[in-house]
Enzyme design. Sequence first.
Site, short mmCIF file in Angstrom:
data_model
loop_
_atom_site.label_atom_id
_atom_site.label_comp_id
_atom_site.label_asym_id
_atom_site.label_seq_id
_atom_site.Cartn_x
_atom_site.Cartn_y
_atom_site.Cartn_z
N TYR A 43 0.82 -1.21 0.00
CA TYR A 43 0.00 0.00 0.00
C TYR A 43 0.86 1.27 0.00
CZ TYR A 43 -3.78 -3.16 1.54
OH TYR A 43 -4.69 -4.18 1.65
N HIS A 101 0.86 -11.41 1.94
CA HIS A 101 -0.19 -10.72 1.20
C HIS A 101 -0.80 -11.54 0.07
CE1 HIS A 101 -1.52 -6.36 0.08
NE2 HIS A 101 -2.51 -7.21 -0.08
#
Length: 270
Positions: A43, A101
């Site tokens: 992110y 992730h």
Amino acid sequence: MKAVNGIPILGYGTWPLAGDECYRGVSMALELGIRHIDSAQNYGNEREVGRAIAASGTKREDIFLVTKVAHDNLTNAKFASSVKASLEALGVDDVDLLLIHWPPPDKAFDAMIDKLSEAYTRKQARMIGVSNFTIAQMQRAAQRAAAAIVNNQVEFHPLLDQSRVKAEAQKLRIALSAYSPLGRGAVLKESAIIDIARKLGRPPSEVALRWIVQQGVIALPMTTKRENCLSNLRALEFELSDSEMKAITALTRQNRRLISPAGWAPKWDD
């Protein structure tokens, strides 16, 4: 606030927030009482998340902080250093939950689960888990890990059937977390949800989030608007009837998966 596997059932998602917008969003969420903050290396906002937490006045032990190891860091050379860099960016000694992730390549799978376990052993993470893992990958990770895999963060909303993944996660004692819980807004346009919302006198977003948390799935909505953040919290204040739950669940037959990046995504169970 109710928790599943020690994870607060409503969190604050930070994708795709960056810079000052991320700082303001996390600050707002903490001010309004949300204590579960979700971030990730990918992110690019861990530093802003950390700044907001530090400035909030909220005790670190009262915040459930999550980050995720990026796919590019799933190598023996990069994994540990990336976790250290995440902790430095977040300004903390450890995170409450560290996730992989996206699933590692098959040939590196076991080694990366071992690296995740090592982060737990080094006390860089209080709990460990995964994200976007299929049923078989959840099973393999749970069997391999030196500590309990407590969470699988997946795309989960009323337009996608994740019932098989959820059922297996329950068997493995893995909590599911829902990212994109409103299907990037698509959920809010469904007549079945609009009708229930109208009957209950609530916005469609609250109905959709309630459908998720009522199943014991953790919801991670993102918003930059104070009124929407307060509304998200109100999803914890009511219950849907069995018939309302079934009407919303029927929408999952559409199987509209929205996030499946080439090169990272596995072969999905659906």
